[in-house]
Design an enzyme around this catalytic site. Structure first.
Site, PDB file in Angstrom:
ATOM      1  N   ARG A 128      -4.278   2.819   6.711  1.00 50.06           N
ATOM      2  CA  ARG A 128      -3.548   2.322   5.540  1.00 50.06           C
ATOM      3  C   ARG A 128      -2.117   1.954   5.921  1.00 50.06           C
ATOM      4  O   ARG A 128      -1.454   2.698   6.648  1.00 50.06           O
ATOM      5  CB  ARG A 128      -3.468   3.392   4.435  1.00 50.06           C
ATOM      6  CG  ARG A 128      -4.714   3.780   3.686  1.00 50.06           C
ATOM      7  CD  ARG A 128      -5.430   2.723   2.865  1.00 50.06           C
ATOM      8  NE  ARG A 128      -4.709   1.621   2.252  1.00 50.06           N
ATOM      9  CZ  ARG A 128      -4.088   1.642   1.076  1.00 50.06           C
ATOM     10  NH1 ARG A 128      -4.079   2.723   0.344  1.00 50.06           N
ATOM     11  NH2 ARG A 128      -3.478   0.575   0.599  1.00 50.06           N
TER      12      ARG A 128
ATOM     13  N   TYR B 257      -1.577   6.171   7.841  1.00 47.99           N
ATOM     14  CA  TYR B 257      -2.595   7.162   8.183  1.00 47.99           C
ATOM     15  C   TYR B 257      -3.974   6.506   8.256  1.00 47.99           C
ATOM     16  O   TYR B 257      -4.233   5.485   7.624  1.00 47.99           O
ATOM     17  CB  TYR B 257      -2.590   8.312   7.161  1.00 47.99           C
ATOM     18  CG  TYR B 257      -2.777   7.893   5.722  1.00 47.99           C
ATOM     19  CD1 TYR B 257      -4.055   7.707   5.190  1.00 47.99           C
ATOM     20  CD2 TYR B 257      -1.674   7.681   4.891  1.00 47.99           C
ATOM     21  CE1 TYR B 257      -4.227   7.322   3.876  1.00 47.99           C
ATOM     22  CE2 TYR B 257      -1.837   7.293   3.570  1.00 47.99           C
ATOM     23  CZ  TYR B 257      -3.119   7.112   3.071  1.00 47.99           C
ATOM     24  OH  TYR B 257      -3.281   6.720   1.761  1.00 47.99           O
TER      25      TYR B 257
ATOM     26  N   HIS C 221       2.650   5.205  -4.122  1.00 45.46           N
ATOM     27  CA  HIS C 221       1.862   5.043  -5.352  1.00 45.46           C
ATOM     28  C   HIS C 221       2.776   5.143  -6.579  1.00 45.46           C
ATOM     29  O   HIS C 221       3.673   5.997  -6.619  1.00 45.46           O
ATOM     30  CB  HIS C 221       0.809   6.151  -5.468  1.00 45.46           C
ATOM     31  CG  HIS C 221      -0.224   6.144  -4.397  1.00 45.46           C
ATOM     32  ND1 HIS C 221      -1.451   5.544  -4.553  1.00 45.46           N
ATOM     33  CD2 HIS C 221      -0.220   6.664  -3.145  1.00 45.46           C
ATOM     34  CE1 HIS C 221      -2.170   5.717  -3.444  1.00 45.46           C
ATOM     35  NE2 HIS C 221      -1.433   6.393  -2.579  1.00 45.46           N
TER      36      HIS C 221
ATOM     37  N   HIS D 106       2.804   2.939   2.216  1.00 46.35           N
ATOM     38  CA  HIS D 106       2.775   2.621   0.790  1.00 46.35           C
ATOM     39  C   HIS D 106       3.210   3.806  -0.070  1.00 46.35           C
ATOM     40  O   HIS D 106       3.082   4.956   0.339  1.00 46.35           O
ATOM     41  CB  HIS D 106       1.372   2.161   0.352  1.00 46.35           C
ATOM     42  CG  HIS D 106       0.323   3.227   0.469  1.00 46.35           C
ATOM     43  ND1 HIS D 106      -0.304   3.509   1.651  1.00 46.35           N
ATOM     44  CD2 HIS D 106      -0.197   4.088  -0.441  1.00 46.35           C
ATOM     45  CE1 HIS D 106      -1.179   4.493   1.469  1.00 46.35           C
ATOM     46  NE2 HIS D 106      -1.129   4.879   0.205  1.00 46.35           N
TER      47      HIS D 106
ATOM     48  N   TYR E 241      -0.620  13.669   3.166  1.00 50.09           N
ATOM     49  CA  TYR E 241      -0.343  14.027   1.775  1.00 50.09           C
ATOM     50  C   TYR E 241      -0.314  15.543   1.618  1.00 50.09           C
ATOM     51  O   TYR E 241      -1.104  16.251   2.258  1.00 50.09           O
ATOM     52  CB  TYR E 241      -1.425  13.464   0.842  1.00 50.09           C
ATOM     53  CG  TYR E 241      -1.324  11.982   0.613  1.00 50.09           C
ATOM     54  CD1 TYR E 241      -0.588  11.476  -0.447  1.00 50.09           C
ATOM     55  CD2 TYR E 241      -1.975  11.088   1.451  1.00 50.09           C
ATOM     56  CE1 TYR E 241      -0.509  10.102  -0.677  1.00 50.09           C
ATOM     57  CE2 TYR E 241      -1.896   9.723   1.238  1.00 50.09           C
ATOM     58  CZ  TYR E 241      -1.167   9.235   0.175  1.00 50.09           C
ATOM     59  OH  TYR E 241      -1.086   7.891  -0.043  1.00 50.09           O
TER      60      TYR E 241
END
Lengths: 173, 234
Positions: free
Chosen positions: B153, B143, B158, B156, B104
């Site tokens: 995870r 990640y 958000h 995905h 991120y």
């Protein structure tokens, strides 16, 4: 009937979409009784929740070009959120009942798979005594968890306890 | 009065709990008291409106300052509707995600994977009159996280949606079909019902796919709708 899309956590990295100015609901020039609303979000150990997104929505004053009615604040390392807004007046409830001045609040964070909804009322409002939501809460300590206290000039403070002996009243809406 | 008709209750099978022991961060953050039941009023049934004039859209997350992000380019499109099948028009959708390497653009993300100067992973789109939306991005990487040993995870994205009122607010995550991490992910698995979990997985769609350019994925959102809709079809 279409099946609802389930909620998932906002996670720890939501600040990518953060616009800090959203915490000031007066930024478009709305006039009225300007107040600051601040407080801390604390977990079951009393530790600050430093990665929350706190949102408020108020039906009064009515949303307009000058007043969004909606705000979002991050919490800082101490778990503190802070809004600038206009103090709401009473709004109609169900039937013939008035609701005391209040804001709706939603808390999103890592570890919350769905938002926690609560309300913020204001100390010293006579209408609190007849508010239909507040009057559903018998335990005075629990009831007090929804009432922001004055602090300094134009300031109100309310701490949100996610869990524990001083747990805030959260709403099933 | 239809305007004050409450929203339908959230069906239990689609509702992840606050206390989900397999997702460790819920342990100290879930309420232990029963939630206070409350019938919706104007406070819960109204909500913010965002105009694209004041909140400009970013419909292509894959390009920053004219430069192309690294990764597999994707098109994500679909519809926002309520449980009654009514489209939700002109509503804002906020989007955020990791880059192709699974990192991120956020100071707290210390995963040892490269940042991409041409990817911020942040966008905002609006639905049209028919409730449809579309944006371009790159497929987010997977990640590790520290929930349990060797925890990863799944891919995905958000999303944040506002719907018809504050009680219809939705923040969720869209997953990708066939991801072997899905049956291992405590956040995805926290949704009790398998059919409800499936609604969090996008569908590969060849008709959305643009030849020689980007793969298409379809993902529809269903937000809470009013319980009493006497004038409408079920």
């Amino acid at each position: 009937m279409h099946g609802l899309t389930p909620s998932q956590t906002i996670g720890p990295y939501w600040h990518i979409i953060e616009h800090p100015e959203w915490a000031d609901l007066t930024r478009f020039g709305a006039k009225g009784e300007r107040i600051t609303l601040s407080g801390r979000i604390l977990d079951g150990d009393g530790a600050p929740v430093a990665d929350a997104a706190v949102e408020i929505w108020q039906a009064d004053p009515p949303a307009s070009e000058l007043f969004p009615g909606f705000g979002r604040s991050r919490t800082d390392a101490e778990g503190t959120f802070r809004f600038i807004t206009l103090k709401p007046g009473p709004v109609p409830g169900r039937g013939n009942v008035q609701q005391a001045p209040h804001l709706a609040m939603a808390i999103f964070a890592r570890g919350l798979l769905k938002p926690l909804f609560t309300r913020v009322y204001f100390a010293g409002e006579p209408a609190n005594e007849t508010d239909p939501l507040l009057n559903q809460i018998e335990d005075p300590l629990r009831r007090a968890s929804l009432i922001a206290q004055p602090a300094g000039q134009d300031g109100f403070v309310i701490d949100i306890h996610l869990q524990g002996a001083r747990e805030t009243v959260f709403l099933d809406i | 009065m239809t305007a004050l008709a409450p929203l339908r209750p959230i069906p239990p099978e689609a509702d992840p709990p606050y206390d989900a022991p397999a997702y460790r961060s819920t342990e100290k953050r879930h309420p232990t008291h029963k939630l206070l039941p409350w019938v919706h009023t104007v406070t819960e049934l109204t909500g913010p409106h965002f105009s694209p004039a004041r909140f400009p859209a970013t419909t292509d997350l894959s390009v920053v300052n004219g430069k192309q992000a690294l990764g597999e380019r994707i098109i994500v499109a679909g519809k926002v509707m309520d449980e009654n099948g009514r489209p939700v028009p002109n509503t804002m959708i906020e989007i955020w995600q990791a880059n192709a390497a699974g990192r991120y653009h956020h100071p707290n993300d210390q995963h040892d994977a490269p940042l991409d100067p041409n990817f911020r992973g942040e966008g905002r789109v609006f639905t049209n009159e028919a409730g449809e939306y579309r944006f371009i991005s790159i497929k987010p990487g997977r990640y590790p996280w520290r929930n349990h040993p060797n925890a990863w995870r799944p891919h995905h994205i958000h999303f944040s949606l506002f719907g018809s009122g504050f009680a219809a607010r939705l923040i969720t995550q869209m997953y990708f079909p066939g991801d072997p991490l899905l049956p291992l992910d405590p956040i995805f698995l926290a949704v009790p019902d398998a059919a409800a979990r499936e609604r969090l997985i996008a569908r590969f769609d060849l008709s959305l796919t643009e030849p020689e350019w980007a793969l298409g994925f379809r993902f529809d959102f269903v937000l809470r709708g009013k319980a009493a809709t006497p004038m409408e079809h079920p």
